[in-house]
Design an enzyme around this catalytic site. Structure first.
Site, short mmCIF file in Angstrom:
data_model
loop_
_atom_site.label_atom_id
_atom_site.label_comp_id
_atom_site.label_asym_id
_atom_site.label_seq_id
_atom_site.Cartn_x
_atom_site.Cartn_y
_atom_site.Cartn_z
CG HIS A 1 -1.82 -1.19 1.26
ND1 HIS A 1 -2.17 -1.85 2.42
CD2 HIS A 1 -2.47 -1.86 0.26
CE1 HIS A 1 -2.99 -2.85 2.14
NE2 HIS A 1 -3.18 -2.88 0.83
CD GLU B 1 -0.51 0.71 4.46
OE1 GLU B 1 0.25 -0.28 4.57
OE2 GLU B 1 -1.74 0.59 4.32
CG HIS C 1 0.99 -3.61 5.41
ND1 HIS C 1 0.18 -3.31 4.34
CD2 HIS C 1 1.49 -4.84 5.16
CE1 HIS C 1 0.19 -4.32 3.48
NE2 HIS C 1 0.99 -5.26 3.96
CD GLU D 1 -1.03 -3.21 9.33
OE1 GLU D 1 -0.74 -2.00 9.10
OE2 GLU D 1 -1.63 -3.94 8.52
#
Length: 380
Positions: free
Chosen positions: A164, A167, A257, A333
């Protein structure tokens, strides 16, 4: 000097709706052929010593509106040092306030990681002793899919980031990890390169990165929903990488991410894949527990809900790679918001902390390297 706003550069994204003195109404542009949007990056010129109010009018329609409460935008006047600035979310609009000290100020959702910096990183690392480079394929826009390789061991370790593109903390993490892995005086790096063969993709989505997208590639494909059946027409980035993984095997993989809404660092695993191997899952949990003890920037309480047994979405990289290769697979994350466990009122979660987390994650990998399987075998 007239106040102007521009985003026509690498990674830029904003549309000016209306200007009322020092209050400017803006909209974030959707990813191409997609409804996703949340990443913004633009510069304001000619506003020295003026109290700016930058109002994002479509914030409530963004991909993750829960990401706006308690969020603070990043600003820089030299594109090197990024700090948070006063930001509030009210009545569906995000208002950013800042008074520039010079005639140029840059604003972004998070500290950007440009394609030029990416190319500098690849060239710098490829020039180091024992580091190889492979172009695994091309993106839809024709950009190279850059893979760095190093290490002489039998275990196949994959690190991938920035599926993504918005990010950007993921590629900052990669920079920190690569700097440690290539440090010849670092005993952790030397051990890892002795015990494993690394395949490292600092940027899985160069087109989205350059275009200023939040989550998708050039044609609007969310790459982290393409791993079950990638195609050359829609997701060549995933297809080329997965084909190469079929050749190398995968024993451990971390997919890096950022999360818009959760103000913590956390890991997500693969507990819902079909025919889950308990020993495989145990190694993931062991890694997560060790990381929580190693750094206060990581915690285990907050994160995503676990999938029910057999209900994992195999289109996601972590699930597909755990299922396909019996790999110890995980998604890391990091937050866009400030980090609630260890707040930094000036910078929030930052490039520097992302890089340090990359180094820390390698330390835990080194502790566990002898416990990992070899080509999906010998789980313990």
């Amino acid at each position: 000097m007239t106040l102007q706003i521009n985003a026509a550069f690498d990674g830029g994204n904003i549309h000016v709706v209306e200007q009322d003195g020092n209050r400017i109404y803006l909209e974030i542009i959707k990813d191409n052929q997609s409804d996703f949007f949340q990443w913004f990056y633009f510069k304001v010129t000619g506003a020295k010593d003026q109290a700016l109010e930058l109002v994002v009018t479509n914030a409530s329609d963004s991909a993750y509106p829960a990401g706006w409460p308690d969020y603070q935008a990043r600003v820089s006047e030299d594109r090197q040092d990024w700090q948070m600035t006063e930001t509030d979310y009210r009545d569906g609009m995000l208002t950013i306030r800042y008074t520039p000290r010079s005639n140029i100020a840059y604003f972004a959702y998070f500290a950007p990681y440009s394609m030029e910096r990416h190319h500098d990183l690849i060239a710098r690392m490829a020039g180091k002793s024992g580091v190889g480079y492979e172009m695994l394929g091309k993106s839809l826009d024709g950009q190279s899919m850059d893979c760095l390789t190093m290490g002489e061991g039998r275990r196949s370790i994959w690190l991938i980031a920035r599926q993504h593109p918005g990010e950007t903390m993921a590629e900052w993490w990669m920079e920190g990890a690569l700097e440690r892995l290539t440090d010849e005086n670092d005993s952790v790096a030397r051990l890892l390169r002795q015990k494993a063969r690394f395949h490292i993709m600092p940027n899985m989505n160069p087109d989205g990165s350059c275009r200023g997208h939040l989550r998708t590639n050039a044609c609007g494909a969310n790459l982290n929903r393409e791993w079950a059946e990638p195609t050359a027409e829609r997701s060549p980035e995933v297809l080329d990488v997965r084909n190469h993984m079929d050749k190398t095997g995968v024993d451990f993989v971390m997919d890096v991410h950022g999360d818009e809404a959760i103000p913590h660092v956390f890991l997500a695993g693969f507990e819902g894949i079909p025919d889950l191997d308990k020993a495989q899952d145990k190694l993931f949990r062991r890694y997560r527990n060790k990381l929580a003890k190693y750094t206060p920037d990581f915690q285990r309480h907050y994160g995503y809900e676990n999938d029910e047994p057999g209900q994992a979405n195999l289109a996601l990289a972590t699930n597909q790679l755990a299922y396909r290769y019996k790999a110890v697979s995980m998604t890391l994350e990091m937050p866009f918001k400030d980090h609630d466990d260890m707040p930094d009122l000036k910078k929030g979660w930052s490039p520097e902390r992302s890089k340090q987390l990359g180094r820390d994650c390698l330390a835990i990998l080194a502790e566990m390297i002898d416990q990992l399987p070899i080509s999906g075998k010998d789980l313990a």
